[in-house]
Write an enzyme that holds these catalytic residues in place. Sequence first.
Site, PDB file in Angstrom:
ATOM      1  N   CYS A  12      -2.994  -3.533  10.436  1.00 34.25           N
ATOM      2  CA  CYS A  12      -3.081  -3.014   8.753  1.00 34.25           C
ATOM      3  C   CYS A  12      -4.442  -3.258   8.310  1.00 34.25           C
ATOM      4  CB  CYS A  12      -2.087  -3.823   8.239  1.00 34.25           C
ATOM      5  SG  CYS A  12      -2.168  -5.602   8.197  1.00 34.25           S
ATOM      6  N   CYS A  94      -4.885 -12.131   2.153  1.00 33.74           N
ATOM      7  CA  CYS A  94      -4.714 -10.469   2.035  1.00 33.74           C
ATOM      8  C   CYS A  94      -4.333 -10.403   0.512  1.00 33.74           C
ATOM      9  CB  CYS A  94      -3.394  -9.926   2.822  1.00 33.74           C
ATOM     10  SG  CYS A  94      -3.155  -8.280   2.414  1.00 33.74           S
ATOM     11  N   HIS A 122       7.636 -19.655   7.062  1.00 32.59           N
ATOM     12  CA  HIS A 122       6.517 -18.790   7.300  1.00 32.59           C
ATOM     13  C   HIS A 122       5.314 -19.159   6.361  1.00 32.59           C
ATOM     14  CE1 HIS A 122       4.079 -15.284   7.525  1.00 32.59           C
ATOM     15  NE2 HIS A 122       4.694 -15.060   8.701  1.00 32.59           N
ATOM     16  N   GLU A 124       2.855 -17.582   4.906  1.00 29.40           N
ATOM     17  CA  GLU A 124       3.049 -16.798   3.506  1.00 29.40           C
ATOM     18  C   GLU A 124       3.954 -17.284   2.445  1.00 29.40           C
ATOM     19  OE1 GLU A 124       3.304 -12.420   3.811  1.00 29.40           O
ATOM     20  OE2 GLU A 124       3.862 -12.483   1.868  1.00 29.40           O
ATOM     21  N   THR A 160       5.646 -10.199   2.117  1.00 29.02           N
ATOM     22  CA  THR A 160       4.962  -8.729   2.012  1.00 29.02           C
ATOM     23  C   THR A 160       5.631  -8.056   3.322  1.00 29.02           C
ATOM     24  OG1 THR A 160       3.302  -9.648   3.240  1.00 29.02           O
ATOM     25  CG2 THR A 160       2.807  -9.414   0.719  1.00 29.02           C
ATOM     26  N   CYS A 188       4.427  -4.925   1.297  1.00 28.32           N
ATOM     27  CA  CYS A 188       3.211  -4.232   1.185  1.00 28.32           C
ATOM     28  C   CYS A 188       3.376  -2.813   1.694  1.00 28.32           C
ATOM     29  CB  CYS A 188       1.927  -5.008   2.000  1.00 28.32           C
ATOM     30  SG  CYS A 188       1.814  -4.712   3.794  1.00 28.32           S
ATOM     31  N   SER A 216       5.285 -12.923  15.397  1.00 26.69           N
ATOM     32  CA  SER A 216       4.883 -12.091  14.331  1.00 26.69           C
ATOM     33  C   SER A 216       6.137 -11.600  13.464  1.00 26.69           C
ATOM     34  CB  SER A 216       3.880 -11.038  14.634  1.00 26.69           C
ATOM     35  OG  SER A 216       4.265  -9.877  13.804  1.00 26.69           O
ATOM     36  N   SER A 260      -0.182  -6.838  12.970  1.00 28.07           N
ATOM     37  CA  SER A 260      -1.343  -7.830  13.587  1.00 28.07           C
ATOM     38  C   SER A 260      -1.364  -7.539  15.113  1.00 28.07           C
ATOM     39  CB  SER A 260      -0.883  -9.373  13.388  1.00 28.07           C
ATOM     40  OG  SER A 260       0.692  -9.179  14.038  1.00 28.07           O
TER      41      SER A 260
HETATM   42 FE1  F3S Z   1      -1.619  -7.646   4.182  1.00 31.29          FE
HETATM   43 FE2  F3S Z   1       0.389  -6.065   4.441  1.00 31.29          FE
HETATM   44 FE3  F3S Z   1      -1.174  -6.437   6.366  1.00 31.29          FE
HETATM   45  S1  F3S Z   1       0.280  -7.972   3.407  1.00 31.29           S
HETATM   46  S2  F3S Z   1      -2.105  -8.802   5.941  1.00 31.29           S
HETATM   47  S3  F3S Z   1      -1.772  -5.546   4.539  1.00 31.29           S
HETATM   48  S4  F3S Z   1       0.963  -6.686   6.543  1.00 31.29           S
END
Ligand code: F3S
Length: 280
Positions: A12, A94, A122, A124, A160, A188, A216, A260
């Site tokens: 991403c 991010c 997690h 985040e 997210t 996201c 992940s 990722s």
């Molecule tokens: Fe950001 Fe979404 Fe990637 S929160 S790190 S764009 S999976």
Amino acid sequence: MEVYLADKAGLCFGVKRAINTAFEAAAKDKVYCLGPLIHNPQEVERLRQAGVQLVEDFASLKQRDSLIIRSHGVPPGVLEEIRKKGLRIIDLTCPFVSKAQRDAEALHRDGYQVVIVGEKKHPEVQSILGYAGDNAVVVETADDTEDIHFKNRLGVVAQTTQSYSNFSKIVLKLLRLSKELKVFNTICDSTQERQDAARVLAGKVDVMLVVGGRNSANTSRLVSVCQNEGKHTYHIEVADEIQQQWFEGVTKVGVTAGASTPDWVVEGVLDKLKSKKIGA
Ligand code: F3S
């Protein structure tokens, strides 16, 4: 055997930015990263070889050392400590995670009890929790809501990388348990797009392979999405894990990858599937 890659799969924007910036920083100077930069062991090893040194805490670092904050972000208290220590911060949080942090902070400021839909441990979620006030709670599944005594006014944000279906089930439960409910959908776009594409592809093939770190969250979510389509699904980190017997009687195989998962790992998987050894 025909091999298909999901329309949206792999790195991403947030992770791409983090990886590129970390390699650039390491080319100029010694650089530390607070926790693994991304949840992908193969890429973390490549970063280590390039000079990005993983640290679990920053106590032993010296003033003006460079420290990367990864895309998951950190709670405000940790950021404050890093600043006080005089470290140079390379902040790769991010922007979507920053938005979830700001939403949680605003909800708390406006008097809502903040509910974070996500995995309790997690990083985040821990970073968002730091902005959400002392009475904030983390909920992983709709069943979790049964054991919690909620306030009347609830404000909800999501990790997210949550699946939309889990998020909406929990929101529906909270609607019954509150007098006032304010919801920020902080899932996201990249997460949503990858899940949608995985669902579509899983519906068209015999077997799905999901490529990405076992640690992940968003990759694991893609596995669930494919399994929910009733499709036999294998979660692998690298091409070497692929076993020929998975494809007996299979004519179409689908591939997707977490946000990722680097391109070179996905390409390795596609090459192996298309090779005579597997796909003949
Ligand atoms: Fe950001 Fe979404 Fe990637 S929160 S790190 S764009 S999976």
